[in-house]
Design a protein around this motif. Structure first.
Motif, short mmCIF file in Angstrom:
data_model
loop_
_atom_site.label_atom_id
_atom_site.label_comp_id
_atom_site.label_asym_id
_atom_site.label_seq_id
_atom_site.Cartn_x
_atom_site.Cartn_y
_atom_site.Cartn_z
N VAL A 1 0.97 -1.46 0.01
CA VAL A 1 0.20 -0.19 0.32
C VAL A 1 0.72 1.06 0.46
CG1 VAL A 1 -1.67 1.04 1.14
CG2 VAL A 1 -1.81 -1.16 1.24
N MET A 2 2.03 1.62 0.54
CA MET A 2 3.05 2.37 0.82
C MET A 2 3.65 2.14 -0.61
SD MET A 2 4.91 1.92 4.26
CE MET A 2 4.66 0.45 5.02
N LEU A 3 4.23 1.23 -1.07
CA LEU A 3 4.34 1.55 -2.60
C LEU A 3 3.38 2.14 -3.45
CD1 LEU A 3 6.49 -1.45 -3.02
CD2 LEU A 3 7.25 0.21 -3.18
N ILE A 4 2.36 2.29 -3.15
CA ILE A 4 1.58 2.96 -4.08
C ILE A 4 1.78 3.97 -3.93
CG2 ILE A 4 -0.98 3.25 -4.80
CD1 ILE A 4 -1.26 0.25 -4.14
N THR A 5 1.52 4.48 -2.88
CA THR A 5 1.48 6.28 -2.73
C THR A 5 2.37 7.57 -3.51
OG1 THR A 5 1.28 5.71 -0.34
CG2 THR A 5 1.56 8.17 -1.43
N PRO A 6 3.93 7.03 -3.80
CA PRO A 6 4.45 7.56 -5.07
C PRO A 6 3.39 7.70 -7.01
CG PRO A 6 5.47 6.33 -4.35
CD PRO A 6 4.88 5.71 -3.69
N MET A 7 2.84 6.28 -7.30
CA MET A 7 2.65 6.41 -8.44
C MET A 7 1.21 7.22 -8.77
SD MET A 7 3.84 3.73 -9.62
CE MET A 7 4.86 2.49 -8.64
N PRO A 8 0.39 7.96 -8.03
CA PRO A 8 -0.18 8.99 -8.61
C PRO A 8 0.62 10.31 -9.32
CG PRO A 8 -1.21 7.88 -6.74
CD PRO A 8 0.36 7.83 -6.78
N PHE A 9 1.35 10.63 -8.22
CA PHE A 9 2.56 11.98 -8.53
C PHE A 9 3.13 11.19 -9.20
CE2 PHE A 9 1.96 12.22 -3.56
CZ PHE A 9 1.63 13.16 -3.66
N ILE A 10 3.40 10.55 -9.84
CA ILE A 10 4.52 10.65 -11.31
C ILE A 10 3.46 10.30 -12.63
CG2 ILE A 10 5.47 8.44 -12.28
CD1 ILE A 10 6.05 7.59 -10.55
N THR A 11 2.14 9.65 -12.51
CA THR A 11 1.04 9.80 -13.52
C THR A 11 -0.04 10.78 -13.35
OG1 THR A 11 -0.83 9.14 -11.94
CG2 THR A 11 0.06 7.53 -13.19
N VAL A 12 1.04 12.38 -12.26
CA VAL A 12 0.15 13.04 -12.62
C VAL A 12 0.97 14.83 -13.82
CG1 VAL A 12 0.06 15.29 -11.39
CG2 VAL A 12 -1.58 13.50 -10.53
N ILE A 13 2.35 14.15 -13.55
CA ILE A 13 3.05 15.13 -13.91
C ILE A 13 3.68 13.85 -15.98
CG2 ILE A 13 5.62 15.44 -13.92
CD1 ILE A 13 4.71 16.61 -11.98
N LEU A 14 3.66 12.98 -15.91
CA LEU A 14 3.27 12.44 -17.26
C LEU A 14 1.95 13.03 -17.63
CD1 LEU A 14 3.57 8.83 -16.25
CD2 LEU A 14 5.44 10.00 -17.16
N GLY A 15 1.04 13.05 -17.29
CA GLY A 15 -0.51 13.89 -17.93
C GLY A 15 -0.09 15.55 -18.43
N TRP A 16 0.63 15.94 -17.30
CA TRP A 16 0.94 16.98 -17.84
C TRP A 16 1.89 17.14 -18.51
CZ3 TRP A 16 5.44 20.24 -17.87
CH2 TRP A 16 6.01 21.65 -17.65
N LEU A 17 3.20 16.39 -19.08
CA LEU A 17 3.61 16.10 -19.93
C LEU A 17 2.85 16.52 -20.98
CD1 LEU A 17 7.16 14.58 -18.90
CD2 LEU A 17 6.78 16.58 -19.75
N ALA A 18 2.29 14.91 -20.99
CA ALA A 18 1.17 14.18 -22.37
C ALA A 18 0.82 15.65 -22.06
CB ALA A 18 0.53 13.53 -22.25
N ARG A 19 0.04 16.43 -22.08
CA ARG A 19 -0.76 17.41 -22.39
C ARG A 19 0.25 18.68 -23.29
NH1 ARG A 19 -6.26 19.21 -21.54
NH2 ARG A 19 -6.64 21.11 -21.40
N GLU A 20 0.64 18.57 -22.26
CA GLU A 20 1.84 20.09 -22.77
C GLU A 20 2.62 19.73 -24.05
OE1 GLU A 20 0.09 23.08 -21.75
OE2 GLU A 20 -1.20 21.74 -20.30
#
Lengths: 244, 386
Positions: free
Chosen positions: B295-314
């Motif tokens: 469960v702890m390992l999952i915690t950083p994952m959304p942060f990574i996807t948020v940055i990936l999403g920003w990169l994809a859009r911009e």
């Protein structure tokens, strides 16, 4: 319409200097204050409601005076960057100083508040002197003027908020005195704005943009003002809170 | 690196930092508001402790959201005055509305909430955190309106060398906005839920004395993360069509954008699956200690996807700043020198980077310390005696 938005710009600038002026002033006075926790606690509940006036001012520049925004910020690049960095350091000091125990930690971030406040006052002097075409040296001198005005306003605020307390050397000041020191804090900003009023109005966005902004923003002005009044009614008296 | 590269890197680093903190703010704000509501309704001190503990995590995170946001706002005029010159009459409007109607109120009400414990009437105090949440969501809306204009400049026409606003409604009806806005809000919920469940799993794994407190938090975190993951994936797929209708081949032509979008989708689906399984195991999860590190390992994952999403859009709109109208190179402030941009790059990235590290260390320390001695909402020291 341009005049209305120039008025909003002027009110936000004056409001920022009158309100954030005492926060910055108290930050400047911290090295000379015995009870720093109490002094920071006195401004604490006001800072978030005060600093946001400059955020709003930036927004009005972007939306209603975009040409001016680009010209002013990019022409005074270095000093605007210094202003932002000082603001960041000051805010970090406020938010962080009580988050861990230990005198060293708290003293370090209290120092950040003072350094940031000094940077804010000096760089404001640089920005204001710069937009009326003054040289760098004048900017520095004007920064000292701003710093002195803010320190006076901050001291008056402490004497108003904690009358008789040692944070302001036992002085007591009423609401009228605070009003006077607010005018002193505003003056360094309003003088250059008054001189440049014509140039500012010339750079307003077209009326299509200003109409949309007016239609959406103006009905909410009572809400904005009401929220600010609520802050003053809630935190003007009583024990000093301890979160910052 | 030349001036343009440095200006782009400065924007990319400060915007990404801002987004990391803002995503968590958007996720935690409604959770803290819900906890506070339960406390006011039931009077149960356990709900008060939950509100204060998660409230302070929310606030420490919020601090960096503010200071990175300041740089974002003023950076347009500093290093991208070509943008404000060309499109400020249109692009500036949603940003002005954001600062005046959303952030101005958010900041004012936040101050009232933070310092209003034991001072404001209970229900009005509760109203403050809901108003903070509402205005934070409004902020996100207007920022997304402005961003969507860059993706698809609807509602404006060129007059001379500048864009003028012709149809404000078209800004709001922008196809690159409608699915992207709920996508971002869901990403916030996923992030907030993941932090809450990760922190709780850490405490439970350490055999905390506050078992009931963190078991409750873990459950709330998992449910929130699942809801967020479900909607972030749904709105993510739902926006592909509308976005490609105005930016054909957005993720095909640009290698970095393509990699970002691909990985974002993979991790997003994985998170949806993982939180779904955790949800099914919710009843047993607080007791299954062996599962807590996962469960702890999952915690950083959304942060990574948020940055990936920003990169994809911009990245997907490069080389345009305003798609099809103004290139990033043309938006750069004319006459910006290498010295100036180097100075501001070092200043902003250095100071904000350091503060971000301090902030995350603080959040970790506060999670570790647990709900004892939370300064937020402490009773004033000279307690009333009768």
């Amino acid at each position: 319409m341009e005049i209305i938005w120039f008025g909003i710009l002027a009110v936000l600038l004056a409001g920022y200097f009158a309100l954030e002026g005492f926060d910055i002033g108290v930050g400047l006075l911290l090295p000379f204050t015995g009870d720093r926790d109490k002094a920071v606690g006195a401004i604490g509940p006001f800072v978030l409601a005060n600093e946001v006036w400059l955020v709003a001012l930036g927004g009005v520049l972007l939306g209603a005076f975009p040409l001016l925004e680009g010209e002013v910020l990019s022409a005074h690049y270095g000093v605007v960057v210094a202003l932002l960095l000082s603001w960041i350091v000051r805010d970090a000091g406020l938010w962080f100083r009580r988050r861990l125990d230990g005198p060293g930690w708290r003293a370090f971030w209290t120092g950040a508040i003072t350094v940031g406040s000094l940077g804010l006052a000096l760089s404001w002097g640089g920005v204001l002197a710069g937009i009326i075409g003054g040289p760098a040296l004048l900017g520095l001198a004007y920064g000292v003027v701003v710093a002195v005005a803010f320190a006076f306003h901050g001291w008056t605020f402490l004497a108003w908020r904690l009358p008789g307390d040692a944070v302001a050397q036992g002085a007591r000041r009423g609401g009228a005195a605070l009003g006077v020191s607010a005018v002193v804090a505003m003056a360094p900003a309003l003088v250059p704005l008054g001189v440049l009023a014509g140039d500012v109005v010339d750079r307003a966005a077209p009326s299509a943009t200003l109409s949309v902004l007016s239609l959406i923003v103006l009905p909410f002005v009572p809400v904005l003002a009401g929220a600010q009044v609520w802050v003053w009614r809630s935190f003007g008296k009583g024990a000093v809170p301890t979160f910052f | 690196m030349d001036v343009l590269d440095l200006a782009r890197w400065q924007f990319a680093v400060t915007a990404s930092l801002h987004f990391l903190f803002v995503a968590l703010t958007l996720g935690l704000a409604p959770l803290v508001a819900i906890m506070h509501t339960r406390y006011v309704r039931s009077g149960n001190p356990e709900h008060e402790r939950l509100t204060r503990f998660w409230g302070q995590i929310y606030l420490v995170n919020y601090a960096l959201g503010i200071v990175t946001g300041l740089v974002m706002e003023f950076q347009f005029g500093l290093s991208w005055s070509g943008l404000t010159h060309y499109a400020g009459d249109v692009f500036g409007a949603p940003l002005a509305i954001e600062t005046l109607l959303a952030f101005f109120l958010e900041s004012t009400f936040l101050g009232l909430w933070v310092f209003g414990w034991h001072r404001l009437p209970k229900r009005l105090h509760l109203a403050c955190i809901w108003l903070v949440t509402l205005t934070a969501y409004l902020s996100a809306f207007w920022i997304m309106v402005a961003n969507s204009f860059l993706q698809n400049p609807a509602g404006a026409v060129l007059q001379g060398d500048r864009l003028v606003l012709t149809d404000f409604g078209a800004l709001l009806a922008n196809p690159t906005l409608q699915m992207a806005f709920p996508h971002v809000l869901s990403a916030g919920l996923l992030t907030g839920g993941a932090v809450m469940m990760g922190a709780s799993a850490y405490q439970l794994f350490r055999r905390t004395a506050e078992r009931e407190f963190f078991a409750r938090s873990l459950r709330m975190g998992v449910i929130t993360a699942f809801v967020g993951a479900f909607f972030v994936v749904s709105f993510g797929f739902a926006q592909i069509g509308p976005v490609e209708s105005v930016q054909p081949n957005k993720w095909g032509a640009n290698a970095l954008a393509g990699v970002a979008v691909g990985n974002m989708i993979s991790i997003g689906m994985l998170l949806f699956l993982a939180t779904g399984i955790l949800l099914a195991l919710l009843k047993w999860l607080p007791n299954w200690r062996w599962l807590h590190p996962l469960v702890m390992l999952i915690t950083p994952m959304p942060f990574i996807t948020v940055i990936l999403g920003w990169l994809a859009r911009e990245e997907g709109r490069q080389p345009w700043l305003i798609y099809g109208k103004l290139t990033v190179a043309d938006a750069l402030t004319p006459g910006l020198t290498a010295g100036q941009i180097t100075l501001s790059f070092v200043g902003f990235v250095g100071v904000l980077g350091l503060l971000a590290v301090v902030d995350y260390v603080l959040i970790a320390r506060l999670v570790r310390r647990g709900p004892e001695r939370v300064p937020l909402g402490e009773r004033p020291v000279p307690a009333l005696t009768f």
